[in-house]
Structure formats: structure tokens, C-alpha cells
Design a protein around this motif. Sequence first.
Motif, PDB file in Angstrom:
ATOM      1  N   VAL A   8       0.844  -1.188   0.000  1.00 34.01           N
ATOM      2  CA  VAL A   8       0.000   0.000   0.000  1.00 34.01           C
ATOM      3  C   VAL A   8       0.883   1.243   0.000  1.00 34.01           C
ATOM      4  N   PHE A   9       0.637   2.105  -0.979  1.00 30.76           N
ATOM      5  CA  PHE A   9       1.269   3.412  -1.063  1.00 30.76           C
ATOM      6  C   PHE A   9       0.246   4.422  -0.547  1.00 30.76           C
ATOM      7  N   CYS A  10       0.655   5.291   0.370  1.00 32.03           N
ATOM      8  CA  CYS A  10      -0.286   6.277   0.893  1.00 32.03           C
ATOM      9  C   CYS A  10       0.448   7.372   1.637  1.00 32.03           C
ATOM     10  N   SER A  23     -10.905   5.621   5.563  1.00 32.34           N
ATOM     11  CA  SER A  23     -10.706   4.732   4.420  1.00 32.34           C
ATOM     12  C   SER A  23      -9.431   3.912   4.567  1.00 32.34           C
ATOM     13  N   ALA A  24      -8.382   4.511   5.132  1.00 34.20           N
ATOM     14  CA  ALA A  24      -7.154   3.755   5.387  1.00 34.20           C
ATOM     15  C   ALA A  24      -7.431   2.615   6.367  1.00 34.20           C
ATOM     16  N   LYS A  25      -8.203   2.916   7.396  1.00 36.20           N
ATOM     17  CA  LYS A  25      -8.581   1.881   8.368  1.00 36.20           C
ATOM     18  C   LYS A  25      -9.417   0.805   7.684  1.00 36.20           C
ATOM     19  N   PHE A  96       8.095  -3.656  -3.321  1.00 35.79           N
ATOM     20  CA  PHE A  96       7.547  -4.314  -4.499  1.00 35.79           C
ATOM     21  C   PHE A  96       7.845  -5.808  -4.473  1.00 35.79           C
ATOM     22  N   GLU A  97       9.070  -6.178  -4.131  1.00 37.29           N
ATOM     23  CA  GLU A  97       9.467  -7.586  -4.130  1.00 37.29           C
ATOM     24  C   GLU A  97       8.712  -8.409  -3.088  1.00 37.29           C
ATOM     25  N   LEU A  98       8.311  -7.797  -1.982  1.00 37.61           N
ATOM     26  CA  LEU A  98       7.625  -8.501  -0.901  1.00 37.61           C
ATOM     27  C   LEU A  98       6.118  -8.631  -1.115  1.00 37.61           C
ATOM     28  N   SER A  99       5.599  -8.061  -2.196  1.00 35.50           N
ATOM     29  CA  SER A  99       4.150  -8.011  -2.367  1.00 35.50           C
ATOM     30  C   SER A  99       3.688  -8.660  -3.671  1.00 35.50           C
ATOM     31  N   GLY A 100       2.394  -9.017  -3.691  1.00 37.94           N
ATOM     32  CA  GLY A 100       1.792  -9.607  -4.883  1.00 37.94           C
ATOM     33  C   GLY A 100       0.864  -8.667  -5.613  1.00 37.94           C
ATOM     34  N   ALA A 101       0.619  -7.497  -5.035  1.00 34.64           N
ATOM     35  CA  ALA A 101      -0.233  -6.481  -5.648  1.00 34.64           C
ATOM     36  C   ALA A 101       0.086  -5.150  -4.986  1.00 34.64           C
ATOM     37  N   CYS A 102      -0.309  -4.055  -5.645  1.00 34.35           N
ATOM     38  CA  CYS A 102      -0.081  -2.716  -5.106  1.00 34.35           C
ATOM     39  C   CYS A 102      -1.377  -1.922  -5.134  1.00 34.35           C
ATOM     40  N   ILE A 103      -1.598  -1.144  -4.076  1.00 24.25           N
ATOM     41  CA  ILE A 103      -2.761  -0.265  -3.993  1.00 24.25           C
ATOM     42  C   ILE A 103      -2.291   1.107  -3.546  1.00 24.25           C
ATOM     43  N   ALA A 104      -2.805   2.141  -4.183  1.00 21.69           N
ATOM     44  CA  ALA A 104      -2.533   3.515  -3.751  1.00 21.69           C
ATOM     45  C   ALA A 104      -3.776   4.096  -3.099  1.00 21.69           C
ATOM     46  N   LEU A 105      -3.600   4.611  -1.914  1.00 23.19           N
ATOM     47  CA  LEU A 105      -4.588   5.426  -1.204  1.00 23.19           C
ATOM     48  C   LEU A 105      -4.237   6.889  -1.491  1.00 23.19           C
ATOM     49  N   PRO A 106      -5.029   7.832  -1.021  1.00 24.58           N
ATOM     50  CA  PRO A 106      -4.625   9.226  -1.169  1.00 24.58           C
ATOM     51  C   PRO A 106      -3.246   9.492  -0.550  1.00 24.58           C
ATOM     52  N   GLN A 128       3.572  -8.492 -13.706  1.00 20.84           N
ATOM     53  CA  GLN A 128       2.143  -8.607 -14.011  1.00 20.84           C
ATOM     54  C   GLN A 128       1.330  -8.577 -12.727  1.00 20.84           C
ATOM     55  N   LYS A 129       1.824  -7.887 -11.723  1.00 17.06           N
ATOM     56  CA  LYS A 129       1.094  -7.763 -10.465  1.00 17.06           C
ATOM     57  C   LYS A 129      -0.053  -6.766 -10.652  1.00 17.06           C
ATOM     58  N   PRO A 130      -1.209  -7.056 -10.054  1.00 16.84           N
ATOM     59  CA  PRO A 130      -2.322  -6.120 -10.157  1.00 16.84           C
ATOM     60  C   PRO A 130      -2.025  -4.818  -9.404  1.00 16.84           C
ATOM     61  N   ILE A 131      -2.560  -3.718  -9.939  1.00 15.84           N
ATOM     62  CA  ILE A 131      -2.339  -2.393  -9.366  1.00 15.84           C
ATOM     63  C   ILE A 131      -3.693  -1.732  -9.164  1.00 15.84           C
ATOM     64  N   GLY A 132      -3.953  -1.293  -7.948  1.00 19.74           N
ATOM     65  CA  GLY A 132      -5.227  -0.675  -7.629  1.00 19.74           C
ATOM     66  C   GLY A 132      -5.092   0.753  -7.151  1.00 19.74           C
ATOM     67  N   LEU A 133      -6.154   1.509  -7.361  1.00 22.40           N
ATOM     68  CA  LEU A 133      -6.232   2.896  -6.911  1.00 22.40           C
ATOM     69  C   LEU A 133      -7.524   3.034  -6.127  1.00 22.40           C
ATOM     70  N   LEU A 134      -7.413   3.354  -4.840  1.00 20.46           N
ATOM     71  CA  LEU A 134      -8.585   3.569  -4.003  1.00 20.46           C
ATOM     72  C   LEU A 134      -8.929   5.054  -4.079  1.00 20.46           C
ATOM     73  N   ASN A 135      -9.914   5.364  -4.889  1.00 15.07           N
ATOM     74  CA  ASN A 135     -10.269   6.749  -5.203  1.00 15.07           C
ATOM     75  C   ASN A 135     -11.323   7.261  -4.217  1.00 15.07           C
ATOM     76  N   ILE A 136     -10.866   7.682  -3.062  1.00 19.31           N
ATOM     77  CA  ILE A 136     -11.747   8.121  -1.978  1.00 19.31           C
ATOM     78  C   ILE A 136     -12.255   9.530  -2.243  1.00 19.31           C
ATOM     79  N   ASN A 137     -13.584   9.676  -2.221  1.00 24.69           N
ATOM     80  CA  ASN A 137     -14.230  10.987  -2.422  1.00 24.69           C
ATOM     81  C   ASN A 137     -13.714  11.705  -3.663  1.00 24.69           C
ATOM     82  N   GLY A 138     -13.385  10.954  -4.689  1.00 25.08           N
ATOM     83  CA  GLY A 138     -12.927  11.564  -5.933  1.00 25.08           C
ATOM     84  C   GLY A 138     -11.540  12.173  -5.850  1.00 25.08           C
ATOM     85  N   TYR A 139     -10.758  11.786  -4.843  1.00 21.21           N
ATOM     86  CA  TYR A 139      -9.420  12.370  -4.651  1.00 21.21           C
ATOM     87  C   TYR A 139      -8.572  12.292  -5.926  1.00 21.21           C
ATOM     88  N   TYR A 140      -8.657  11.174  -6.630  1.00 22.65           N
ATOM     89  CA  TYR A 140      -7.820  10.979  -7.817  1.00 22.65           C
ATOM     90  C   TYR A 140      -8.531  11.300  -9.132  1.00 22.65           C
TER      91      TYR A 140
END
Length: 190
Positions: A8-10, A23-25, A96-106, A128-140
Motif C-alpha cells: 500500500v502506497f499512501c 478509508s485507510a482503516k 515491491f518484491e515482498l508483495s503480490g499487488a499494489c494499492i494507492a490510497l490518497p 504482471q502484479k495487479p495495481i489498484g487505486l482507491l479513489n476516496i471521495n474523488g481524490y484521484y
Amino acid sequence: MYMQNVCVFCGSSAGKDPVFMASAKALGEAISRSSMGLVYGGAEVGLMGQVADAVLAGGQKVLGVIPQSFAERVAHKGLTELHVVDSMHARKTMMFELSGACIALPGGFGTLEELTEVLTWAQLEFHQKPIGLLNINGYYDALLTFFDQAVLAGFIKPQHLDLLVVHDDPTELLMRLKDCKPSKSEKWSH
């Protein structure tokens, strides 16, 4: 795709709207309910600390990776593992090496840089790891509009933009990432 750990990037800040911390919680709780571990930047502050605390409270492991230069000031003391590294480059590589997917929070500059780096790596078929964006309240929303503009202008291929899974609900985002099968698409093909 099986994801043992989610990176998780945040933000290291809480942001002005309490919905960001909530949302982080919620993301941390969703990660725990999915029996996954968390890999993140190792800080106890802001959204970073909130997501880590929620995963820990759910009984799952949390791996932090933090540069030596500010580990003394903000490192989370209660993690399953804390890796102190020499640089931001080493931090991102290990996360990156320790994870199977990535998600960005605000977040700010660092979060944006981490997200676009893993997207670039996926575009270049380094992973080919999945990448997600958690778009809270339209932040992104503005960033997503920019990405659409880059597609229209011919700088990003539509299939590369599809590498990014966007949702505003943490549980739904995790489910979509688990089902994600990134397609291969040569960066330089016509």
C-alpha cells in the motif's frame, strides 16, 4: 491471482478530511479479512500508520520498509517486521518484491511517484502484479482525467491504462485485484 501480501502506497499525513483516515482503516480491515499481509513504508504517522494498525488489529502481518534517514523519527514500533534500508530506491524495490499487488490510497508526491512507477513497470512488462487505486471521495479524479487525456493524445495506450484498477470501496477493490489478469501488450507495438 494469489496475493499473499499487498503493498500500500499512501500519505504520511492524515489529510484534512477525516474520510481519508477512515478509508485507510477500512482498507487495512479488508486486507486482514482477506487473510493477507501488508507491505508499506514503515511509518506510524498519517494514513500509513492507520492502515498498518488496522491490519495488525486484524491479526495479520505487517512488513514495513523505511529509509534510515527518517526511521528514528517516524518508524512504527509495533510491526511484524521492520526493514531499515539505505535509500528510497531500496525501499521501493523491497516493498515491491515482498508483495503480490499494489494499492494507492490518497497521498502526495511520494504516493504518486510510487503508483506511476509500478504502472510504468507493468507497461514495460517487468511484472504482471495487479495495481489498484482507491479513489476516496474523488481524490484521484483529476489524475484519472489526466490519464484519459494522455490516452487521447497518444502517450498512453488504452490497454496500459487498463492496468490500473480503480474503485472507491476497499473490499470491492481487493476482490477486483484478486480476479485481475493483466494482459500483455507491447509498449512499442503499433
